[in-house]
Design an enzyme around this catalytic site. Sequence first.
Site, PDB file in Angstrom:
ATOM      1  CG  ASP A   2      -0.376   0.025   2.516  1.00  0.00           C
ATOM      2  OD1 ASP A   2       0.868  -0.132   2.608  1.00  0.00           O
ATOM      3  OD2 ASP A   2      -1.116   0.208   3.503  1.00  0.00           O
ATOM      4  CB  SER A   3       4.572   1.730  -0.094  1.00  0.00           C
ATOM      5  OG  SER A   3       4.801   0.617  -0.945  1.00  0.00           O
ATOM      6  CG  ASP A  31       0.355  -4.027   2.082  1.00  0.00           C
ATOM      7  OD1 ASP A  31       0.343  -4.865   3.012  1.00  0.00           O
ATOM      8  OD2 ASP A  31       1.205  -3.133   1.978  1.00  0.00           O
ATOM      9  CE  LYS A  75       3.227  -5.846   3.710  1.00  0.00           C
ATOM     10  NZ  LYS A  75       2.735  -4.753   4.571  1.00  0.00           N
ATOM     11  CD  GLU A 109       0.717  -1.514   8.072  1.00  0.00           C
ATOM     12  OE1 GLU A 109       0.428  -0.776   9.053  1.00  0.00           O
ATOM     13  OE2 GLU A 109       1.182  -1.076   7.013  1.00  0.00           O
ATOM     14  CD  GLU A 143       8.179  -0.357   7.635  1.00  0.00           C
ATOM     15  OE1 GLU A 143       7.189  -1.024   7.282  1.00  0.00           O
ATOM     16  OE2 GLU A 143       8.426   0.784   7.208  1.00  0.00           O
TER      17      GLU A 143
HETATM   18  O1  KIV Z   1       3.546  -1.098   1.574  1.00  0.00           O
HETATM   19  C1  KIV Z   1       4.700  -1.555   1.475  1.00  0.00           C
HETATM   20  O2  KIV Z   1       5.418  -1.358   0.489  1.00  0.00           O
HETATM   21  C2  KIV Z   1       5.194  -2.353   2.593  1.00  0.00           C
HETATM   22  C3  KIV Z   1       6.658  -2.637   2.635  1.00  0.00           C
HETATM   23  C4  KIV Z   1       7.352  -1.403   3.040  1.00  0.00           C
HETATM   24  C5  KIV Z   1       6.981  -3.776   3.510  1.00  0.00           C
HETATM   25  O3  KIV Z   1       4.444  -2.719   3.448  1.00  0.00           O
END
Ligand code: KIV
Length: 275
Positions: A49-50, A88, A118, A120, A187
């Site tokens: 989600d970055s 994510d 993924k 969090e 992280e």
């Molecule tokens: O969103 C993302 O790119 C991430 C990585 C930084 C692990 O969660």
Amino acid sequence: MSVQDEIKRFTAPDIRARKGGEPIVCLTSYHAHTAGIVDRYCDIILVGDSLGMVMHGLETTLPVTLDMMILQGLAVMRGSKRALVTIDMPFGSYESSKEQAFASAARVLKETGCGAIKLEGGRRMAETIRFLAERGVPVMAHVGLTPQSINTIGSFRAQGRDEADWGPIEDDAQAVSDAGAFSVVIEAVAEPLARRISAAISIPTIGIGASPACDGQVLVLEDMLGLSPRVPKFVKRYAELGPGIEAAVKGFAEEVRSRAFPGPEHTYGMRKTPG
Ligand code: KIV
């Protein structure tokens, strides 16, 4: 080529089985073309989600939606054939109940064909991770610095900087491992803590700013290519592509303005590029 001849992608169990073995290589990608390159060298492609910050110029990942993740996840699936694509779950799509998490994860898996999601959170997400894993959703967890919690943690600072603060992060990693996650991103934690967690839990740890003491590493592709305007201090830049892009754009603009832009013989048809 028959269905059987097709190259098989890595699965979540393949990655889980790499604990303590060959280091796991993971990069982010949000689009088909870069996914094709990353796919040749990485075991996992993370559609993080970055993308909210990297692609859309947002200040945080919070405004990212499930539809955005699915759209970019589809592009990455089209561009890759070997790596485990992990997508994510964005903020607000999984935290309120395990049922909400399953409904969102099912959309991601059904609509993209990716192999894992993924999310969090450590202990607070353990029950949800168990619920998902028992229902066919492979989960990569994410502990330590969790960017979706920016409003409660206050800044993107390293976590567990004092030994006295290690306990909760160790408990988070243990909880997601016990709950059935197939791997966990750690992280921004110090090396001794990453080492302790990696030794203690039975699933692979994938570090980002968490030292070489993890079972694998992940970086945001644009950060390591020198394409992000601001990057965390720990990021090694393997290339500086910004100046190359600028030179190309400048060259194009200069050719157009000076009427030196090449004629149609250079613009029709397709040719292969190194990418
Ligand atoms: O969103 C993302 O790119 C991430 C990585 C930084 C692990 O969660």
